[in-house]
Write a protein that holds these residues in place. Sequence first.
Motif, PDB file in Angstrom:
ATOM      1  N   MET A 157      25.567  23.006  71.336  1.00 11.67           N
ATOM      2  CA  MET A 157      26.625  21.734  71.715  1.00 11.67           C
ATOM      3  C   MET A 157      25.949  20.436  71.054  1.00 11.67           C
ATOM      4  O   MET A 157      26.596  19.648  70.749  1.00 11.67           O
ATOM      5  CB  MET A 157      27.015  21.828  73.169  1.00 11.67           C
ATOM      6  CG  MET A 157      28.107  23.101  73.293  1.00 11.67           C
ATOM      7  SD  MET A 157      29.270  23.526  72.099  1.00 11.67           S
ATOM      8  CE  MET A 157      30.370  22.215  72.463  1.00 11.67           C
ATOM      9  N   ASN A 158      24.896  20.020  71.879  1.00 10.45           N
ATOM     10  CA  ASN A 158      24.064  18.937  71.513  1.00 10.45           C
ATOM     11  C   ASN A 158      23.897  18.756  69.799  1.00 10.45           C
ATOM     12  O   ASN A 158      24.167  17.760  69.444  1.00 10.45           O
ATOM     13  CB  ASN A 158      22.763  18.663  72.189  1.00 10.45           C
ATOM     14  CG  ASN A 158      23.221  18.611  73.555  1.00 10.45           C
ATOM     15  OD1 ASN A 158      24.244  17.991  74.215  1.00 10.45           O
ATOM     16  ND2 ASN A 158      22.272  19.113  74.573  1.00 10.45           N
ATOM     17  N   ASN A 159      23.635  19.800  69.379  1.00  7.78           N
ATOM     18  CA  ASN A 159      23.547  19.701  67.678  1.00  7.78           C
ATOM     19  C   ASN A 159      24.765  19.486  66.947  1.00  7.78           C
ATOM     20  O   ASN A 159      24.884  18.677  65.939  1.00  7.78           O
ATOM     21  CB  ASN A 159      22.597  20.835  67.598  1.00  7.78           C
ATOM     22  CG  ASN A 159      21.154  20.955  67.715  1.00  7.78           C
ATOM     23  OD1 ASN A 159      20.660  20.001  67.621  1.00  7.78           O
ATOM     24  ND2 ASN A 159      20.735  22.158  67.584  1.00  7.78           N
ATOM     25  N   LEU A 160      25.837  20.313  67.567  1.00  8.44           N
ATOM     26  CA  LEU A 160      27.125  19.850  67.015  1.00  8.44           C
ATOM     27  C   LEU A 160      27.612  18.488  67.104  1.00  8.44           C
ATOM     28  O   LEU A 160      28.066  17.938  66.491  1.00  8.44           O
ATOM     29  CB  LEU A 160      28.089  20.857  67.714  1.00  8.44           C
ATOM     30  CG  LEU A 160      28.079  22.211  67.300  1.00  8.44           C
ATOM     31  CD1 LEU A 160      28.714  23.355  68.116  1.00  8.44           C
ATOM     32  CD2 LEU A 160      28.643  22.287  65.846  1.00  8.44           C
ATOM     33  N   LYS A 161      27.343  17.851  68.368  1.00  5.99           N
ATOM     34  CA  LYS A 161      27.792  16.542  68.832  1.00  5.99           C
ATOM     35  C   LYS A 161      27.083  15.636  67.961  1.00  5.99           C
ATOM     36  O   LYS A 161      27.168  14.272  67.836  1.00  5.99           O
ATOM     37  CB  LYS A 161      27.356  16.161  70.359  1.00  5.99           C
ATOM     38  CG  LYS A 161      28.468  16.843  71.173  1.00  5.99           C
ATOM     39  CD  LYS A 161      28.387  16.607  72.455  1.00  5.99           C
ATOM     40  CE  LYS A 161      29.643  17.008  73.392  1.00  5.99           C
ATOM     41  NZ  LYS A 161      29.781  16.555  74.556  1.00  5.99           N
ATOM     42  N   LYS A 162      25.862  15.791  67.250  1.00  5.36           N
ATOM     43  CA  LYS A 162      25.285  14.872  66.231  1.00  5.36           C
ATOM     44  C   LYS A 162      26.083  14.725  64.917  1.00  5.36           C
ATOM     45  O   LYS A 162      26.167  13.729  64.363  1.00  5.36           O
ATOM     46  CB  LYS A 162      24.071  15.573  65.898  1.00  5.36           C
ATOM     47  CG  LYS A 162      22.853  15.530  66.808  1.00  5.36           C
ATOM     48  CD  LYS A 162      21.534  16.187  66.315  1.00  5.36           C
ATOM     49  CE  LYS A 162      20.567  16.364  67.360  1.00  5.36           C
ATOM     50  NZ  LYS A 162      19.370  17.279  66.886  1.00  5.36           N
ATOM     51  N   HIS A 163      27.165  15.846  64.711  1.00  3.20           N
ATOM     52  CA  HIS A 163      28.020  15.858  63.626  1.00  3.20           C
ATOM     53  C   HIS A 163      29.194  15.574  64.051  1.00  3.20           C
ATOM     54  O   HIS A 163      30.430  15.068  63.106  1.00  3.20           O
ATOM     55  CB  HIS A 163      27.743  16.844  62.838  1.00  3.20           C
ATOM     56  CG  HIS A 163      26.288  17.499  62.128  1.00  3.20           C
ATOM     57  ND1 HIS A 163      25.871  16.662  61.095  1.00  3.20           N
ATOM     58  CD2 HIS A 163      25.693  18.118  62.788  1.00  3.20           C
ATOM     59  CE1 HIS A 163      24.617  17.231  61.227  1.00  3.20           C
ATOM     60  NE2 HIS A 163      24.495  18.197  62.150  1.00  3.20           N
ATOM     61  N   PHE A 164      29.490  15.939  65.293  1.00  2.89           N
ATOM     62  CA  PHE A 164      31.363  15.771  65.385  1.00  2.89           C
ATOM     63  C   PHE A 164      31.444  15.077  66.929  1.00  2.89           C
ATOM     64  O   PHE A 164      30.544  15.360  67.743  1.00  2.89           O
ATOM     65  CB  PHE A 164      31.744  17.286  65.551  1.00  2.89           C
ATOM     66  CG  PHE A 164      31.635  18.045  64.455  1.00  2.89           C
ATOM     67  CD1 PHE A 164      32.464  17.754  63.224  1.00  2.89           C
ATOM     68  CD2 PHE A 164      30.679  19.144  64.450  1.00  2.89           C
ATOM     69  CE1 PHE A 164      32.337  18.532  62.076  1.00  2.89           C
ATOM     70  CE2 PHE A 164      30.509  19.791  63.115  1.00  2.89           C
ATOM     71  CZ  PHE A 164      31.346  19.527  62.147  1.00  2.89           C
ATOM     72  N   ASN A 165      32.432  14.126  67.344  1.00  5.01           N
ATOM     73  CA  ASN A 165      32.726  13.816  68.400  1.00  5.01           C
ATOM     74  C   ASN A 165      33.621  14.763  69.383  1.00  5.01           C
ATOM     75  O   ASN A 165      33.625  16.029  68.720  1.00  5.01           O
ATOM     76  CB  ASN A 165      33.507  12.502  68.168  1.00  5.01           C
ATOM     77  CG  ASN A 165      35.065  12.617  67.377  1.00  5.01           C
ATOM     78  OD1 ASN A 165      35.666  13.542  67.830  1.00  5.01           O
ATOM     79  ND2 ASN A 165      35.460  11.691  66.730  1.00  5.01           N
ATOM     80  N   ASP A 166      33.860  14.387  70.444  1.00 11.17           N
ATOM     81  CA  ASP A 166      34.415  15.101  71.517  1.00 11.17           C
ATOM     82  C   ASP A 166      35.729  15.683  71.088  1.00 11.17           C
ATOM     83  O   ASP A 166      36.049  16.890  71.026  1.00 11.17           O
ATOM     84  CB  ASP A 166      34.409  14.417  72.899  1.00 11.17           C
ATOM     85  CG  ASP A 166      33.111  14.328  73.609  1.00 11.17           C
ATOM     86  OD1 ASP A 166      32.446  15.012  73.081  1.00 11.17           O
ATOM     87  OD2 ASP A 166      33.042  13.843  74.627  1.00 11.17           O
ATOM     88  N   SER A 167      36.596  14.966  70.409  1.00 15.00           N
ATOM     89  CA  SER A 167      37.968  15.229  69.904  1.00 15.00           C
ATOM     90  C   SER A 167      37.642  16.470  68.671  1.00 15.00           C
ATOM     91  O   SER A 167      38.526  17.432  68.892  1.00 15.00           O
ATOM     92  CB  SER A 167      38.742  14.197  69.198  1.00 15.00           C
ATOM     93  OG  SER A 167      39.781  14.726  68.755  1.00 15.00           O
ATOM     94  N   GLU A 168      36.743  15.988  67.923  1.00 13.24           N
ATOM     95  CA  GLU A 168      36.560  17.323  66.760  1.00 13.24           C
ATOM     96  C   GLU A 168      35.813  18.550  67.475  1.00 13.24           C
ATOM     97  O   GLU A 168      36.200  19.560  66.843  1.00 13.24           O
ATOM     98  CB  GLU A 168      35.508  16.730  65.960  1.00 13.24           C
ATOM     99  CG  GLU A 168      36.266  15.353  65.001  1.00 13.24           C
ATOM    100  CD  GLU A 168      35.228  14.578  64.264  1.00 13.24           C
ATOM    101  OE1 GLU A 168      35.549  13.821  63.156  1.00 13.24           O
ATOM    102  OE2 GLU A 168      33.967  14.315  64.590  1.00 13.24           O
ATOM    103  N   ILE A 169      35.127  18.490  68.436  1.00 13.53           N
ATOM    104  CA  ILE A 169      34.621  19.843  68.874  1.00 13.53           C
ATOM    105  C   ILE A 169      35.794  20.342  69.736  1.00 13.53           C
ATOM    106  O   ILE A 169      35.780  21.685  69.636  1.00 13.53           O
ATOM    107  CB  ILE A 169      33.595  18.984  70.241  1.00 13.53           C
ATOM    108  CG1 ILE A 169      32.493  18.682  69.790  1.00 13.53           C
ATOM    109  CG2 ILE A 169      33.114  20.517  71.178  1.00 13.53           C
ATOM    110  CD1 ILE A 169      31.207  19.295  68.905  1.00 13.53           C
TER     111      ILE A 169
END
Length: 190
Positions: free
Chosen positions: A135-147
């Motif tokens: 999840m932290n790696n995804l948050k390097k590329h995407f904001n909470d709305s995008e997640i």
Amino acid sequence: NKKGVFIMARVKFVEYEEAQGKVKEAFDYHLKKSGNVTNMKKALLNDYITYDTMMGWYTSYSRLVEVVGERAAMILAHSVSTTNGCILCSLFFIRDLKAIGDDPKNLKLDEKEELLSQLGMQMVKDPNGVTDELMNNLKKHFNDSEIVVIVGFISWMIAYNTFNSVLDIDLDESLVGIAGEFEKETWRKK
């Protein structure tokens, strides 16, 4: 019986000739939009409310494309469907990836696509096992709305996989020629 290409769905397919009311309107919409009605939709149209609810997948997919791009959206849907062992959904995305020039058996993924693929596979295998690291790696590329968009879409994809697999929905004619390209998942214990 999942050995053959035409596997005889566990529910009847609603055909245009018998459709009435909102079901007929749904047929007309899909025929006008794409020229055909998929086997999954013909099965869903046994109950209009279920069909209408499940069509939310398309809205979710469109939003996913806005967030991650079309190729990454296809890769994510392919990852979920193949991990889940859904022949019908897998073949749709194998076909779509091939149509844009990709080789689904040898996808070259960038970092974002790899993370999306990992998330899709993990949500199928064990949604409670999605790690903070992923999840932290995804948050390097995407904001909470995008997640939320991404996780929401994966949830829809899993629902489609489940519907098609449980009801043994027959392959659409457009997929029969590539049926041999589906490889059954092997991660589940037999």
